[in-house]
Design a protein around this motif. Structure first.
Motif, PDB file in Angstrom:
ATOM      1  N   VAL A 110      36.819 -53.175  27.440  1.00  0.00           N
ATOM      2  CA  VAL A 110      35.560 -53.675  26.872  1.00  0.00           C
ATOM      3  C   VAL A 110      34.435 -52.805  27.408  1.00  0.00           C
ATOM      4  N   ASN A 111      33.598 -52.308  26.527  1.00  0.00           N
ATOM      5  CA  ASN A 111      32.427 -51.549  26.995  1.00  0.00           C
ATOM      6  C   ASN A 111      31.170 -52.059  26.304  1.00  0.00           C
ATOM      7  N   THR A 112      30.023 -51.621  26.818  1.00  0.00           N
ATOM      8  CA  THR A 112      28.732 -52.083  26.312  1.00  0.00           C
ATOM      9  C   THR A 112      27.927 -50.887  25.818  1.00  0.00           C
ATOM     10  N   ILE A 113      27.495 -50.947  24.578  1.00  0.00           N
ATOM     11  CA  ILE A 113      26.637 -49.921  24.004  1.00  0.00           C
ATOM     12  C   ILE A 113      25.256 -50.547  23.803  1.00  0.00           C
ATOM     13  N   HIS A 114      24.310 -50.180  24.639  1.00  0.00           N
ATOM     14  CA  HIS A 114      22.976 -50.788  24.547  1.00  0.00           C
ATOM     15  C   HIS A 114      22.180 -50.220  23.374  1.00  0.00           C
ATOM     16  N   ASP A 115      22.345 -48.940  23.113  1.00  0.00           N
ATOM     17  CA  ASP A 115      21.662 -48.327  21.977  1.00  0.00           C
ATOM     18  C   ASP A 115      22.438 -47.079  21.570  1.00  0.00           C
ATOM     19  N   MET A 116      22.020 -46.471  20.480  1.00  0.00           N
ATOM     20  CA  MET A 116      22.713 -45.297  19.936  1.00  0.00           C
ATOM     21  C   MET A 116      21.875 -44.033  20.082  1.00  0.00           C
ATOM     22  N   LEU A 117      21.024 -43.993  21.096  1.00  0.00           N
ATOM     23  CA  LEU A 117      20.143 -42.835  21.273  1.00  0.00           C
ATOM     24  C   LEU A 117      20.891 -41.505  21.384  1.00  0.00           C
ATOM     25  N   PRO A 118      22.048 -41.435  22.064  1.00  0.00           N
ATOM     26  CA  PRO A 118      22.738 -40.138  22.139  1.00  0.00           C
ATOM     27  C   PRO A 118      23.123 -39.570  20.770  1.00  0.00           C
ATOM     28  N   PHE A 119      23.199 -40.454  19.765  1.00  0.00           N
ATOM     29  CA  PHE A 119      23.613 -40.009  18.436  1.00  0.00           C
ATOM     30  C   PHE A 119      22.421 -39.732  17.517  1.00  0.00           C
ATOM     31  N   TYR A 135      30.651 -37.368  23.033  1.00  0.00           N
ATOM     32  CA  TYR A 135      32.115 -37.273  23.015  1.00  0.00           C
ATOM     33  C   TYR A 135      32.751 -38.490  23.687  1.00  0.00           C
ATOM     34  N   PHE A 136      32.316 -38.791  24.918  1.00  0.00           N
ATOM     35  CA  PHE A 136      32.944 -39.886  25.646  1.00  0.00           C
ATOM     36  C   PHE A 136      32.604 -41.243  25.040  1.00  0.00           C
ATOM     37  N   SER A 137      31.398 -41.390  24.494  1.00  0.00           N
ATOM     38  CA  SER A 137      31.060 -42.648  23.820  1.00  0.00           C
ATOM     39  C   SER A 137      31.948 -42.857  22.600  1.00  0.00           C
ATOM     40  N   SER A 138      32.120 -41.812  21.819  1.00  0.00           N
ATOM     41  CA  SER A 138      32.963 -41.917  20.623  1.00  0.00           C
ATOM     42  C   SER A 138      34.391 -42.294  20.978  1.00  0.00           C
ATOM     43  N   GLN A 139      34.956 -41.598  21.967  1.00  0.00           N
ATOM     44  CA  GLN A 139      36.331 -41.881  22.375  1.00  0.00           C
ATOM     45  C   GLN A 139      36.458 -43.280  22.970  1.00  0.00           C
ATOM     46  N   SER A 140      35.472 -43.682  23.749  1.00  0.00           N
ATOM     47  CA  SER A 140      35.510 -45.004  24.393  1.00  0.00           C
ATOM     48  C   SER A 140      35.441 -46.119  23.363  1.00  0.00           C
ATOM     49  N   ILE A 141      34.572 -45.959  22.373  1.00  0.00           N
ATOM     50  CA  ILE A 141      34.448 -46.979  21.337  1.00  0.00           C
ATOM     51  C   ILE A 141      35.764 -47.124  20.573  1.00  0.00           C
ATOM     52  N   ARG A 142      36.418 -46.010  20.303  1.00  0.00           N
ATOM     53  CA  ARG A 142      37.678 -46.068  19.551  1.00  0.00           C
ATOM     54  C   ARG A 142      38.816 -46.671  20.377  1.00  0.00           C
ATOM     55  N   LYS A 143      38.754 -46.525  21.682  1.00  0.00           N
ATOM     56  CA  LYS A 143      39.811 -47.076  22.546  1.00  0.00           C
ATOM     57  C   LYS A 143      39.520 -48.513  22.980  1.00  0.00           C
ATOM     58  N   SER A 144      38.289 -48.967  22.773  1.00  0.00           N
ATOM     59  CA  SER A 144      37.888 -50.282  23.244  1.00  0.00           C
ATOM     60  C   SER A 144      38.500 -51.390  22.388  1.00  0.00           C
ATOM     61  N   ASP A 145      38.914 -52.470  23.050  1.00  0.00           N
ATOM     62  CA  ASP A 145      39.397 -53.650  22.329  1.00  0.00           C
ATOM     63  C   ASP A 145      38.237 -54.521  21.857  1.00  0.00           C
ATOM     64  N   LYS A 146      37.098 -54.350  22.493  1.00  0.00           N
ATOM     65  CA  LYS A 146      35.891 -55.063  22.074  1.00  0.00           C
ATOM     66  C   LYS A 146      34.679 -54.265  22.536  1.00  0.00           C
ATOM     67  N   ASN A 167      34.242 -57.995  13.411  1.00  0.00           N
ATOM     68  CA  ASN A 167      34.687 -58.739  14.588  1.00  0.00           C
ATOM     69  C   ASN A 167      35.053 -57.845  15.775  1.00  0.00           C
ATOM     70  N   SER A 168      34.929 -56.540  15.620  1.00  0.00           N
ATOM     71  CA  SER A 168      35.223 -55.648  16.746  1.00  0.00           C
ATOM     72  C   SER A 168      33.996 -55.408  17.621  1.00  0.00           C
ATOM     73  N   VAL A 169      32.823 -55.841  17.143  1.00  0.00           N
ATOM     74  CA  VAL A 169      31.582 -55.676  17.896  1.00  0.00           C
ATOM     75  C   VAL A 169      30.906 -57.029  18.037  1.00  0.00           C
ATOM     76  N   ASP A 170      30.589 -57.411  19.254  1.00  0.00           N
ATOM     77  CA  ASP A 170      29.907 -58.679  19.518  1.00  0.00           C
ATOM     78  C   ASP A 170      28.525 -58.425  20.096  1.00  0.00           C
ATOM     79  N   VAL A 171      27.580 -59.263  19.714  1.00  0.00           N
ATOM     80  CA  VAL A 171      26.210 -59.163  20.228  1.00  0.00           C
ATOM     81  C   VAL A 171      26.014 -60.160  21.364  1.00  0.00           C
ATOM     82  N   ILE A 172      25.621 -59.651  22.517  1.00  0.00           N
ATOM     83  CA  ILE A 172      25.234 -60.499  23.643  1.00  0.00           C
ATOM     84  C   ILE A 172      23.861 -60.018  24.098  1.00  0.00           C
ATOM     85  N   CYS A 173      22.864 -60.813  23.856  1.00  0.00           N
ATOM     86  CA  CYS A 173      21.492 -60.383  24.128  1.00  0.00           C
ATOM     87  C   CYS A 173      21.238 -60.265  25.625  1.00  0.00           C
TER      88      CYS A 173
END
Length: 358
Positions: A110-119, A135-146, A167-173
């Protein structure tokens, strides 16, 4: 159930968005965490007990020597060392976007993406760092279960960029700590920015707006802009702009301030300015609402998603809209909003981690 948490991107005790997000997770779920096996990876000079509110009986801590606290060594530890320590079934959680690319079968990620500024096509990152983050964000998102993110704006950006299901992305404020409000009169001439000093925050836009307003309309001659935030590589440029415009009497760079000073500024200012490009969900906007402080924000980020009555949403670099807001200033009687001082958001994260280990 084992919960592994990597905190290697938190280098110091002065906290920013990612740090606040994780600190609230520990505080809110303290009693629940005691019934789980929590393993934390952090730097040797980081005060994890003070940060988390947990003692040694409630967690196991793997500390890496502070002499390795540099970007290259951190990548090596994240990608080569930590995977060797993840030997048992559980869930590995990181409060930022980078996961180990080698994934053990017994583990959920499980990882947390706060924003997409690198992209974004234009951002504050240099070539090497931009390549690493993309690169690492892309790979991490694809390997993440959530994937966890902090706003629907960011969720939509992530899904569009990586073609992910809903359902693969959840919002937690993001959330904030409840606190007593100071009985400080608001200064009708005081504007506030709380942000790390980087190009993406568009603080230079605010300075230029203040300069134009003061020179065009004498009634704003006493306008003050106070800027709180640590230097992320842009302070010198901002200071040069302030001096070139002869704005030293109107604009102050206060640096990183402690909570008490920040709260006093929130309770005494007229408006908070939030002009950051692509913000996922700035914590200052939640703190401002808790203080009953209206926010002037730009519309190219998640911030309008959190706007309440009394806030103003403007186009970036639209000086006329900013001027109209300042010219219509009224006495502030806005009621404090404590929605994001709730524990519900951070309890949701623990439920997600639990569900992945069943």
């Amino acid at each position: 159930m084992k919960i592994y948490v990597s905190m290697l991107t938190i280098y110091e005790n002065n906290l920013y968005g990612v740090g606040y997000f994780l600190k609230r997770f520990f505080i809110v779920n303290k009693s629940e965490i005691q019934r789980r096996c929590l393993i934390i990876f952090c730097w040797s000079d980081f005060d994890i007990q003070k940060f988390s509110g947990l003692d040694d009986s409630q967690m196991s801590v793997v500390r890496f020597p502070k002499c390795f606290k540099n970007p290259i060594m951190r990548i090596i530890i994240e990608q080569l060392v930590i995977p060797l320590l993840l030997k048992e079934k559980g869930v590995f959680y990181t409060p930022n976007n980078i996961l180990p690319l080698f994934k053990r079968k017994k583990l959920k990620y499980v990882n947390t993406i706060h924003d997409m500024l690198p992209f974004e096509s234009s951002n504050r990152f240099g070539f090497a760092r931009k390549f690493y983050l993309r690169y690492f964000s892309s790979q991490s998102i694809r390997k993440s279960d959530k994937v966890i993110t902090v706003s629907n704006y960011s969720k939509n950006k992530i899904q569009d960029e990586f073609n992910l299901s809903d359902n693969s992305v959840d919002v937690i404020c993001n959330t904030i700590d409840a606190r007593p409000l100071a009985n400080i009169p608001r200064d009708s001439n005081q504007l506030l920015i709380i942000a790390g000093l980087s190009k993406d925050k568009r603080i230079d836009m605010a300075i230029e707006f203040i300069y134009k307003l003061i020179n065009e309309e004498p009634g704003h001659a006493n306008l003050q802009l106070k800027i709180c935030g640590a230097d992320l590589g842009y302070r010198a440029s901002l200071q040069n702009k302030i001096e070139s415009l002869e704005m030293n009497n109107n604009v102050q760079l206060l640096g990183y301030v402690d909570l008490e000073v920040k709260y006093d500024l929130l309770d005494s200012s007229q408006y908070l300015l939030m002009f950051g490009k692509g913000e996922g969900c700035g914590i200052p906007i939640l703190e401002a609402h808790y203080s009953g402080l209206p926010v002037i924000m730009t519309n190219d980020s998640a911030m309008p998603e959190f706007a309440t009555t009394g806030d103003y949403v403007i186009n970036p670099w639209c000086y006329s809209s900013f001027k109209n807001v300042l010219n219509s200033r009224k006495d502030i009687t806005k009621t404090p909003n404590n929605e994001y001082a709730s524990d519900l958001h951070q309890r949701k994260l623990l439920k997600i981690l639990d569900s992945l280990c069943r």
